[in-house]
Motif scaffolding. Structure first.
Motif, mmCIF file in Angstrom:
data_model
loop_
_atom_site.group_PDB
_atom_site.id
_atom_site.type_symbol
_atom_site.label_atom_id
_atom_site.label_comp_id
_atom_site.label_asym_id
_atom_site.label_seq_id
_atom_site.Cartn_x
_atom_site.Cartn_y
_atom_site.Cartn_z
ATOM 1 N N UNK A 6 0.832 -1.201 0.000
ATOM 2 C CA UNK A 6 0.000 0.000 0.000
ATOM 3 C C UNK A 6 0.867 1.251 0.000
ATOM 4 N N UNK A 7 1.962 1.213 0.787
ATOM 5 C CA UNK A 7 2.836 2.391 0.847
ATOM 6 C C UNK A 7 3.459 2.645 -0.512
ATOM 7 N N UNK A 8 3.940 1.562 -1.168
ATOM 8 C CA UNK A 8 4.550 1.731 -2.498
ATOM 9 C C UNK A 8 3.539 2.345 -3.462
ATOM 10 N N UNK A 9 2.299 1.794 -3.450
ATOM 11 C CA UNK A 9 1.268 2.299 -4.362
ATOM 12 C C UNK A 9 0.980 3.767 -4.084
ATOM 13 N N UNK A 10 0.851 4.113 -2.781
ATOM 14 C CA UNK A 10 0.541 5.500 -2.446
ATOM 15 C C UNK A 10 1.660 6.430 -2.875
ATOM 16 N N UNK A 11 2.921 5.984 -2.687
ATOM 17 C CA UNK A 11 4.047 6.840 -3.086
ATOM 18 C C UNK A 11 4.037 7.062 -4.593
ATOM 19 N N UNK A 12 3.768 5.991 -5.367
ATOM 20 C CA UNK A 12 3.733 6.135 -6.829
ATOM 21 C C UNK A 12 2.645 7.118 -7.256
ATOM 22 N N UNK A 15 3.633 10.633 -6.398
ATOM 23 C CA UNK A 15 4.617 11.137 -7.369
ATOM 24 C C UNK A 15 3.912 11.608 -8.632
ATOM 25 N N UNK A 16 3.000 10.771 -9.147
ATOM 26 C CA UNK A 16 2.257 11.151 -10.346
ATOM 27 C C UNK A 16 1.507 12.448 -10.131
ATOM 28 N N UNK A 17 0.832 12.572 -8.976
ATOM 29 C CA UNK A 17 0.058 13.780 -8.701
ATOM 30 C C UNK A 17 0.977 14.987 -8.575
ATOM 31 N N UNK A 42 5.374 17.466 -18.614
ATOM 32 C CA UNK A 42 5.516 16.813 -17.307
ATOM 33 C C UNK A 42 4.260 16.028 -16.943
ATOM 34 N N UNK A 43 3.077 16.596 -17.253
ATOM 35 C CA UNK A 43 1.824 15.938 -16.859
ATOM 36 C C UNK A 43 1.719 14.584 -17.518
ATOM 37 N N UNK A 44 1.956 14.558 -18.841
ATOM 38 C CA UNK A 44 1.707 13.276 -19.485
ATOM 39 C C UNK A 44 2.949 12.410 -19.672
ATOM 40 N N UNK A 45 4.036 12.694 -18.961
ATOM 41 C CA UNK A 45 5.080 11.666 -18.866
ATOM 42 C C UNK A 45 5.106 11.088 -17.463
ATOM 43 N N UNK A 46 5.790 11.745 -16.533
ATOM 44 C CA UNK A 46 5.903 11.137 -15.207
ATOM 45 C C UNK A 46 4.581 11.174 -14.452
ATOM 46 N N UNK A 47 3.719 12.176 -14.737
ATOM 47 C CA UNK A 47 2.416 12.189 -14.094
ATOM 48 C C UNK A 47 1.635 10.937 -14.434
ATOM 49 N N UNK A 48 1.539 10.650 -15.739
ATOM 50 C CA UNK A 48 0.779 9.478 -16.180
ATOM 51 C C UNK A 48 1.475 8.187 -15.765
ATOM 52 N N UNK A 49 2.818 8.154 -15.880
ATOM 53 C CA UNK A 49 3.526 6.917 -15.545
ATOM 54 C C UNK A 49 3.330 6.582 -14.070
ATOM 55 N N UNK A 50 3.473 7.590 -13.195
ATOM 56 C CA UNK A 50 3.303 7.341 -11.768
ATOM 57 C C UNK A 50 1.913 6.836 -11.449
ATOM 58 N N UNK A 51 0.899 7.547 -11.965
ATOM 59 C CA UNK A 51 -0.483 7.136 -11.682
ATOM 60 C C UNK A 51 -0.762 5.746 -12.219
#
Lengths: 115, 173
Positions: A6-12, A15-17, A42-51
């Motif tokens: 859960x912590x890993x998922x929340x951190x990812x 990060x995306x947000x 930025x929104x549609x690279x790391x934002x999308x990848x993280x989410x």
């Protein structure tokens, strides 16, 4: 084990947000059209990848739902593949339409060569 | 107008059908048949725009792993570096920007490789490929760069980084 995941998922997802927030701030604060487009990447690279990574882990491990997992992976992949094509054509179209920054650019090789 | 070749139709059909199967995620007979018909029609009409060179180049394990390594290890590192750089600029008040369009030389021969490098450059925040030209044998990109300090080959090194080398390994030779 599950709490740790859960912590890993929340951190990812956080990060995306965060990168989505940075992208939106950049769109609002950058000085001209082309720089705004740069910030929006930025929104549609790391934002999308993280989410998508967060949602993918959630769907696989906690929900155990293969259908949703595949759909999430495909959504992320399609955004990553189509985003640069849109960016090319918007930037080129804006330049051809005569949009120039108020403050002159440092170098403008495209303008120099197309004269 | 380019001609529609059989390998091009076959590979486009396979990709479309794979997408259909993954998105519907069911093996009911009507889903399978409808998907096959739609993918075949799409492949017949669209394949000549997509596939211009050898269609089966990915069926080479060595190439496949080079590509996998590029997309999983090399490219994300560049992406994260560029994203952090851009985040620093935005949170610092957007004062630290020097936008400019630079012309950088590209040493790739095939269309696929050039398209892949242009897309990789556009995907990293801070650089957008705007135009591609050919002067003789040498190809050039016009790249909008948010931190235009240098010009020509030096700017090319800063923008392309390690990406060009890996793309050449994947698409050429």
């Amino acid at each position: 084990m599950l709490a740790w995941l859960r912590i890993v998922i929340d951190v990812l997802i956080a990060c995306g947000a965060f990168f989505a927030l940075v992208g939106v701030l950049g769109i609002l604060r950058m000085p001209d059209t082309f720089c705004r487009m740069q910030a929006s990447t930025c929104v549609n690279t790391l934002g999308v990848i993280g989410l998508c990574l967060g949602a993918l882990l959630y769907a696989i491990v906690l929900k155990q739902d293969a259908g949703s997992a595949v759909k999430i992976a495909l959504i992320g992949l399609l955004i990553l593949v189509t985003n640069p094509i849109g960016a090319h054509s918007i930037a080129k179209g804006a330049y051809k339409a005569g949009i120039r920054p108020e403050k002159p650019m440092e170098t403008d090789d495209l303008g120099r060569d197309s004269e | 107008m380019r001609k529609t070749t059989f390998p091009a139709v076959l590979s486009t059909f396979l990709v479309c059908y794979a997408f259909w199967l993954l998105l519907t995620w069911s093996v009911a007979a009507q889903e399978l048949i409808a998907g096959a018909v739609v993918s075949l029609l799409a492949a017949l009409f669209a394949s000549r725009f997509f596939i211009h060179e050898k269609a089966g180049w990915l069926f080479n394990p060595a190439k496949f792993f080079v590509g996998l390594f590029y997309w999983v290890c090399v490219f994300p590192v560049e992406l994260i570096k560029a994203n952090c750089d851009m985040a620093g600029r935005v949170l610092g008040g957007c004062k630290n920007v020097k936008p400019g369009i630079v012309k950088i030389p590209v040493d790739l021969k095939s269309d696929y490789g050039r398209a892949a490098l242009a897309n990789s450059i556009t995907l990293t925040p801070g650089t957008i490929t705007m135009e591609i030209t050919e002067e003789g044998e040498q190809a050039y990109y016009y790249v909008h760069w948010i931190d235009a300090q240098s010009d020509g080959a030096e700017a090319g090194e800063a923008i392309k980084g390690r990406m060009e080398k890996w793309i050449r390994r994947f698409w050429e030779k």
